[in-house]
Design a protein around this motif. Sequence first.
Motif, mmCIF file in Angstrom:
data_model
loop_
_atom_site.group_PDB
_atom_site.id
_atom_site.type_symbol
_atom_site.label_atom_id
_atom_site.label_comp_id
_atom_site.label_asym_id
_atom_site.label_seq_id
_atom_site.Cartn_x
_atom_site.Cartn_y
_atom_site.Cartn_z
ATOM 1 N N ARG A 171 4.036 -3.833 4.603
ATOM 2 C CA ARG A 171 3.491 -3.559 3.273
ATOM 3 C C ARG A 171 3.318 -2.073 2.990
ATOM 4 N N VAL A 172 3.685 -1.234 3.933
ATOM 5 C CA VAL A 172 3.474 0.200 3.746
ATOM 6 C C VAL A 172 4.665 0.818 3.004
ATOM 7 N N CYS A 173 4.372 1.524 1.912
ATOM 8 C CA CYS A 173 5.426 2.199 1.160
ATOM 9 C C CYS A 173 5.293 3.705 1.327
ATOM 10 N N ALA A 174 6.437 4.357 1.366
ATOM 11 C CA ALA A 174 6.453 5.786 1.637
ATOM 12 C C ALA A 174 7.163 6.526 0.508
ATOM 13 N N SER A 175 6.742 7.747 0.271
ATOM 14 C CA SER A 175 7.472 8.579 -0.686
ATOM 15 C C SER A 175 7.447 10.029 -0.211
ATOM 16 N N ILE A 176 8.498 10.736 -0.555
ATOM 17 C CA ILE A 176 8.619 12.137 -0.173
ATOM 18 C C ILE A 176 8.949 12.924 -1.435
ATOM 19 N N ILE A 223 0.876 -1.170 0.000
ATOM 20 C CA ILE A 223 0.000 0.000 0.000
ATOM 21 C C ILE A 223 0.915 1.223 0.000
ATOM 22 N N GLY A 224 0.742 2.085 -0.994
ATOM 23 C CA GLY A 224 1.648 3.228 -1.132
ATOM 24 C C GLY A 224 0.925 4.519 -0.815
ATOM 25 N N GLY A 225 1.638 5.452 -0.227
ATOM 26 C CA GLY A 225 1.029 6.750 0.065
ATOM 27 C C GLY A 225 1.280 7.216 1.487
ATOM 28 N N TYR A 226 2.160 6.502 2.188
ATOM 29 C CA TYR A 226 2.590 7.041 3.487
ATOM 30 C C TYR A 226 3.588 8.143 3.127
ATOM 31 N N SER A 227 3.025 9.228 2.633
ATOM 32 C CA SER A 227 3.843 10.189 1.896
ATOM 33 C C SER A 227 3.637 11.613 2.364
ATOM 34 N N PHE A 287 3.125 2.137 -9.750
ATOM 35 C CA PHE A 287 4.242 1.289 -9.319
ATOM 36 C C PHE A 287 4.724 1.650 -7.915
ATOM 37 N N MET A 288 5.176 0.666 -7.186
ATOM 38 C CA MET A 288 5.722 0.901 -5.847
ATOM 39 C C MET A 288 7.235 1.044 -5.948
ATOM 40 N N ALA A 289 7.845 1.685 -5.006
ATOM 41 C CA ALA A 289 7.299 2.126 -3.744
ATOM 42 C C ALA A 289 6.708 3.532 -3.833
ATOM 43 N N GLY A 290 6.678 4.135 -5.015
ATOM 44 C CA GLY A 290 6.349 5.557 -5.104
ATOM 45 C C GLY A 290 4.902 5.892 -5.391
ATOM 46 N N ALA A 291 3.988 4.911 -5.310
ATOM 47 C CA ALA A 291 2.598 5.219 -5.652
ATOM 48 C C ALA A 291 1.912 6.008 -4.551
ATOM 49 N N PHE A 292 1.172 7.036 -4.930
ATOM 50 C CA PHE A 292 0.231 7.679 -4.020
ATOM 51 C C PHE A 292 -0.928 8.226 -4.838
ATOM 52 N N HIS A 293 -2.033 8.518 -4.176
ATOM 53 C CA HIS A 293 -3.239 8.979 -4.849
ATOM 54 C C HIS A 293 -3.242 10.502 -4.770
ATOM 55 N N GLY A 294 -2.925 11.163 -5.879
ATOM 56 C CA GLY A 294 -2.660 12.600 -5.856
ATOM 57 C C GLY A 294 -3.885 13.456 -5.619
ATOM 58 N N PHE A 318 11.321 11.773 -4.307
ATOM 59 C CA PHE A 318 10.967 12.136 -5.675
ATOM 60 C C PHE A 318 11.266 13.596 -5.990
ATOM 61 N N CYS A 319 11.652 13.839 -7.238
ATOM 62 C CA CYS A 319 11.523 15.173 -7.802
ATOM 63 C C CYS A 319 10.495 15.046 -8.927
ATOM 64 N N ASN A 320 9.575 15.988 -9.013
ATOM 65 C CA ASN A 320 8.475 15.916 -9.982
ATOM 66 C C ASN A 320 7.698 14.603 -9.897
#
Lengths: 90, 453
Positions: free
Chosen positions: B144-149, B113-117, B200-207, B191-193
Amino acid sequence: MNKRAVVTVVGKDKVGIIARVTGVLAKHNMNIHDISQTILQDYFTMMMIVDMADQNRIDQLLETFELVEKEMNLTISIQLEDVFQAMHRI
Amino acid sequence: MAIAYNEIQETIRMVQMESLDIRTVTMGISLRDCVDSDIEKVKEKVYQKITRYAGELKPVAEQVEKEYGIPIVNKRIAITPIAEILSDATKEQAIELAQVLDAAAEKTGVDFIGGYSALVHKGITKGDQTLLNALPQALATTNRVCASISIGTTRTGINMDAVAQVGAIIKQTAELTKEDNSIGCAKLVAFCNPVEDNPFMAGAFHGAGEGEAVLSVGVSGPGVVLNALKRYPDADLGEVAEVIKKTAFKITRAGELIGRVVAKRLNVPFGIMDLSLAPTNAMNDSVAEILEEIGLESVGTHGTIAALALMNDAVKKGGAMASSYVGGLSGAFIPVSEDNGMIRGIENGSLSLDKLEAMTCVCSVGLDMIALSGEASAETLAAIIADEAAIGMINKKTTAVRVIPVIGKSEGDIVEFGGLLGRAPIIGVKPFSSAKLIKRGGRIPAPLQALIN
């Protein structure tokens, strides 16, 4: 329109492959629209377009085909026709 | 028109022998209505909403997979960046929320699950800071938690204060998960941009621009492209691009069909099709091997970037014609630990961190799944992120950094992550410090490229 599926059968040629596979289809009351079959260097390959009115049957069908695969040493696959249309037709 | 015998054979060969698969169907779910001043209520609402919306995702995807005979490898969920719904929560509560997400993912049977962002490319809100503080613990105590900044964009420049923090977060996460080869870092991307609809993981989030729920699809198929190229060993590069383009077209069409069927059955709108070539450790399912097939003795040698640019562009051209809605990252991924060819390149000495950085200028994302020496300092990690972000910012493209400083390992060692994450040879970092650059902090101003109005 009823869904159609493509059944392919590949394996070493022997007596009764067509009978066995079409028997399974008949038992599931699935009509065959088109059938083509060749032998390539001892290898039997067959493709059929069949009616797939009831997609919920697919589990049972896959199970039965698995038995036939083992019994006759074949590879059988069944896929809804849409996927071939999508990939090869615009 | 009836489908010809050889066309049927081609599709079956792609699936059975060349690892054609749908890499992921990812359901995006908005959690913005889960905001509450009482964090206990937020936890409850989040769990209920995710399990309600995505409850059928896995069974439906598995059914479609059977009917069409094309494997869907991963079923995943992307959610609203959690920092946006944290409001007044404390660090401990934010960690608990990560554990709730983990439980919801387990309940629905998705693998990630991605979006711990947090989106902090310009500034850091209170909620963002809470999430950043919680990240190392959150990653260490969930599976299972994926994070992105998001630390930079072309329009805002690069938030170097955030970059410095992410460097430290990666280092702390590595320490906290050192018993498992610092695996926590594999679930964290800077991430940049960033894009809002990446499946795709780990960078998925619901914008923020997305709807209530959406289904997006990521296809793959390096193996199919590789095998197609092997049939044309003497083709010139124009013909090579043509072969890749045609193959990408077919792969994408299959992916879009499957995605739309899954979306329809789940009664969720179809979002986008991400046309990325994503490698796996399966035999021949490698992006590096495609580059080698084009004509490199070992990936990373001179000519790698030209070959990669050609391939990446051809994939996009083929895919763009095949799908009505192309989005996500769309291009080629070059994760090291998940690609046997890349691993070999590093072991051969042909592929280095510097070359990987250069490759990210012409491929879809960035430094991905690279195992670094455990001695890499937080400042060095931050500086690696800053370099990559600068490439993205100036070139108006997405770049990302997902590196794993493996505590206790140094250059030349091999580390096993297991499963889809694969294994990787450790790469050393430069022995010279970047601490002063990072310590300066502040924001790198948006470049001239941002002034396009």
